[in-house]
Motif scaffolding. Structure first.
Motif, PDB file in Angstrom:
ATOM      1  N   CYS A 125     -45.743  26.927  -0.271  1.00  0.00           N
ATOM      2  CA  CYS A 125     -44.275  26.846  -0.137  1.00  0.00           C
ATOM      3  C   CYS A 125     -43.902  26.267   1.229  1.00  0.00           C
ATOM      4  N   ALA A 126     -44.627  26.673   2.254  1.00  0.00           N
ATOM      5  CA  ALA A 126     -44.353  26.176   3.611  1.00  0.00           C
ATOM      6  C   ALA A 126     -44.568  24.657   3.663  1.00  0.00           C
ATOM      7  N   VAL A 127     -45.614  24.200   2.989  1.00  0.00           N
ATOM      8  CA  VAL A 127     -45.889  22.757   2.982  1.00  0.00           C
ATOM      9  C   VAL A 127     -44.774  22.018   2.245  1.00  0.00           C
ATOM     10  N   GLN A 128     -44.347  22.574   1.130  1.00  0.00           N
ATOM     11  CA  GLN A 128     -43.253  21.918   0.392  1.00  0.00           C
ATOM     12  C   GLN A 128     -42.000  21.830   1.275  1.00  0.00           C
ATOM     13  N   ASN A 129     -41.746  22.865   2.050  1.00  0.00           N
ATOM     14  CA  ASN A 129     -40.584  22.794   2.962  1.00  0.00           C
ATOM     15  C   ASN A 129     -40.726  21.623   3.936  1.00  0.00           C
ATOM     16  N   ILE A 130     -41.949  21.408   4.422  1.00  0.00           N
ATOM     17  CA  ILE A 130     -42.181  20.263   5.329  1.00  0.00           C
ATOM     18  C   ILE A 130     -41.959  18.949   4.572  1.00  0.00           C
ATOM     19  N   LEU A 131     -42.539  18.873   3.361  1.00  0.00           N
ATOM     20  CA  LEU A 131     -42.414  17.619   2.592  1.00  0.00           C
ATOM     21  C   LEU A 131     -40.954  17.275   2.339  1.00  0.00           C
ATOM     22  N   LEU A 132     -40.186  18.279   1.947  1.00  0.00           N
ATOM     23  CA  LEU A 132     -38.772  18.030   1.634  1.00  0.00           C
ATOM     24  C   LEU A 132     -37.999  17.634   2.891  1.00  0.00           C
ATOM     25  N   THR A 133     -38.227  18.373   3.970  1.00  0.00           N
ATOM     26  CA  THR A 133     -37.488  18.087   5.202  1.00  0.00           C
ATOM     27  C   THR A 133     -37.890  16.716   5.750  1.00  0.00           C
ATOM     28  N   ALA A 134     -39.190  16.429   5.719  1.00  0.00           N
ATOM     29  CA  ALA A 134     -39.658  15.120   6.205  1.00  0.00           C
ATOM     30  C   ALA A 134     -38.987  14.004   5.419  1.00  0.00           C
ATOM     31  N   SER A 135     -38.836  14.204   4.102  1.00  0.00           N
ATOM     32  CA  SER A 135     -38.247  13.133   3.278  1.00  0.00           C
ATOM     33  C   SER A 135     -36.809  12.851   3.699  1.00  0.00           C
ATOM     34  N   THR A 136     -36.107  13.865   4.186  1.00  0.00           N
ATOM     35  CA  THR A 136     -34.716  13.626   4.615  1.00  0.00           C
ATOM     36  C   THR A 136     -34.657  12.798   5.909  1.00  0.00           C
ATOM     37  N   GLY A 138     -36.658  10.233   6.219  1.00  0.00           N
ATOM     38  CA  GLY A 138     -37.243   8.951   5.829  1.00  0.00           C
ATOM     39  C   GLY A 138     -38.718   8.856   6.167  1.00  0.00           C
ATOM     40  N   ILE A 139     -39.357  10.021   6.293  1.00  0.00           N
ATOM     41  CA  ILE A 139     -40.783  10.041   6.637  1.00  0.00           C
ATOM     42  C   ILE A 139     -41.612  10.103   5.358  1.00  0.00           C
ATOM     43  N   ALA A 140     -42.657   9.279   5.307  1.00  0.00           N
ATOM     44  CA  ALA A 140     -43.568   9.279   4.168  1.00  0.00           C
ATOM     45  C   ALA A 140     -44.626  10.355   4.387  1.00  0.00           C
ATOM     46  N   ALA A 141     -45.005  11.025   3.316  1.00  0.00           N
ATOM     47  CA  ALA A 141     -45.969  12.119   3.452  1.00  0.00           C
ATOM     48  C   ALA A 141     -46.955  12.116   2.292  1.00  0.00           C
ATOM     49  N   TYR A 142     -48.149  12.543   2.607  1.00  0.00           N
ATOM     50  CA  TYR A 142     -49.215  12.629   1.586  1.00  0.00           C
ATOM     51  C   TYR A 142     -50.002  13.917   1.805  1.00  0.00           C
ATOM     52  N   TYR A 171     -50.682  13.969   5.690  1.00  0.00           N
ATOM     53  CA  TYR A 171     -50.527  12.727   6.443  1.00  0.00           C
ATOM     54  C   TYR A 171     -49.045  12.415   6.506  1.00  0.00           C
ATOM     55  N   LEU A 172     -48.565  12.044   7.686  1.00  0.00           N
ATOM     56  CA  LEU A 172     -47.151  11.696   7.851  1.00  0.00           C
ATOM     57  C   LEU A 172     -47.048  10.337   8.530  1.00  0.00           C
ATOM     58  N   GLY A 173     -46.026   9.597   8.169  1.00  0.00           N
ATOM     59  CA  GLY A 173     -45.819   8.298   8.806  1.00  0.00           C
ATOM     60  C   GLY A 173     -44.583   7.631   8.241  1.00  0.00           C
ATOM     61  N   TYR A 174     -44.521   6.337   8.441  1.00  0.00           N
ATOM     62  CA  TYR A 174     -43.409   5.559   7.888  1.00  0.00           C
ATOM     63  C   TYR A 174     -43.984   4.479   6.984  1.00  0.00           C
ATOM     64  N   SER A 175     -43.240   4.171   5.933  1.00  0.00           N
ATOM     65  CA  SER A 175     -43.686   3.119   5.015  1.00  0.00           C
ATOM     66  C   SER A 175     -42.567   2.108   4.801  1.00  0.00           C
ATOM     67  N   ASP A 176     -42.959   0.831   4.733  1.00  0.00           N
ATOM     68  CA  ASP A 176     -41.978  -0.223   4.448  1.00  0.00           C
ATOM     69  C   ASP A 176     -41.952  -0.554   2.958  1.00  0.00           C
ATOM     70  N   LYS A 177     -42.877   0.059   2.223  1.00  0.00           N
ATOM     71  CA  LYS A 177     -42.971  -0.262   0.789  1.00  0.00           C
ATOM     72  C   LYS A 177     -41.804   0.348   0.031  1.00  0.00           C
ATOM     73  N   GLU A 178     -41.559  -0.184  -1.139  1.00  0.00           N
ATOM     74  CA  GLU A 178     -40.485   0.346  -1.982  1.00  0.00           C
ATOM     75  C   GLU A 178     -40.779   1.810  -2.324  1.00  0.00           C
ATOM     76  N   HIS A 179     -39.761   2.636  -2.283  1.00  0.00           N
ATOM     77  CA  HIS A 179     -39.962   4.068  -2.547  1.00  0.00           C
ATOM     78  C   HIS A 179     -40.476   4.238  -3.986  1.00  0.00           C
ATOM     79  N   PRO A 180     -41.613   4.955  -4.171  1.00  0.00           N
ATOM     80  CA  PRO A 180     -42.158   5.068  -5.527  1.00  0.00           C
ATOM     81  C   PRO A 180     -41.228   5.841  -6.462  1.00  0.00           C
ATOM     82  N   LYS A 181     -41.333   5.498  -7.732  1.00  0.00           N
ATOM     83  CA  LYS A 181     -40.566   6.217  -8.743  1.00  0.00           C
ATOM     84  C   LYS A 181     -41.325   7.486  -9.107  1.00  0.00           C
ATOM     85  N   GLY A 182     -40.600   8.550  -9.354  1.00  0.00           N
ATOM     86  CA  GLY A 182     -41.249   9.806  -9.746  1.00  0.00           C
ATOM     87  C   GLY A 182     -41.688   9.754 -11.195  1.00  0.00           C
ATOM     88  N   PHE A 183     -42.689  10.550 -11.503  1.00  0.00           N
ATOM     89  CA  PHE A 183     -43.183  10.610 -12.887  1.00  0.00           C
ATOM     90  C   PHE A 183     -43.674  12.016 -13.192  1.00  0.00           C
TER      91      PHE A 183
END
Ligand SMILES: Cc1cc2nc3c(=O)[nH]c(=O)nc-3n(C[C@H](O)[C@H](O)[C@H](O)COP(=O)(O)O)c2cc1C
Length: 195
Positions: A125-136, A138-142, A171-183
């Protein structure tokens, strides 16, 4: 202005895992990371054990140090007949374009009444909180678990105890690629039983 529910839904639905080979090497300012990390600390936690721990490698040198350590561990711990140079190179270079790499640790508490799986769940759950916050931001995460993630030698490297668990690398960083579509294979209706 959008209401809170629609903002949250939008953040949750548009968060995507983006692998580091798609990053551009730009570094996340430390102050941004320090704004993101506290979100992890608000994860739900049975008995307030707060089991999440994060080991952070920062910047180009930092993430490359991690790659080197990780690849060397793979080499050292893999019997010669199983060792693959290609895998070694992959582990070595995986973080090259990332800005930060966070080793995600579940620190097992000493409350016997709290099962391990609940501490793993809280850490996730803590990791998901990071993923969600990072996305706001504009940070890419894996969130990846390959290489030596589950090998005891990695825990040893970090001085972790037998009962602790490494549950992935973020992994955190920035990406110039088109934002992937969810599936998703199926909708929530197919995973839900109403009693
Ligand atoms: C615990 C965990 C471990 C993961 N490990 C890997 C991994 O080793 N390799 C990988 O390609 N993706 C890994 N992922 C990411 C998933 O592949 C990704 O979440 C999935 O493809 C759905 O994409 P989305 O999160 O962007 O919707 C992992 C995700 C979680 C939650």
């Amino acid at each position: 202005m959008a209401d809170k529910t629609s903002i949250l839904k939008e953040i949750i639905e548009n968060r995507r895992i983006i692998k580091p080979e798609n990053y551009n090497g730009k570094i996340i300012p430390e102050e941004i990371l320090r704004e993101i990390l506290p979100a992890a600390n608000w994860a739900p936690t049975h008995g307030l054990t707060e089991p999440w721990r994060f080991i952070i490698y920062s910047g180009k040198d930092g993430v490359q140090n991690f790659g080197r350590m990780h690849a060397d561990l793979y080499k050292k711990e893999t019997p010669e007949v199983e060792f693959l140079q290609k895998k070694y190179e992959k582990i070595l270079h995986k973080p090259d374009l990332a800005s930060h790499l966070i080793v995600i640790v579940m620190h097992r508490g000493d409350k016997d009444n709290i099962p391990e799986q609940e501490e793993l769940a809280a850490t996730a759950c803590a990791v998901q909180n990071i993923l969600l916050t990072a996305s706001t931001y504009g940070i890419a995460a894996y969130w990846g678990t390959g290489g030596m993630c589950y090998h005891p030698s990695l825990k040893k490297h970090f001085g972790l105890r037998k009962e602790d668990k490494i549950i992935g690398f973020l992994y955190l960083g920035y990406s110039d690629k088109e934002h992937p579509k969810g599936f998703r294979h199926t909708g929530i209706e197919e995973k839900t039983t109403w009693m």
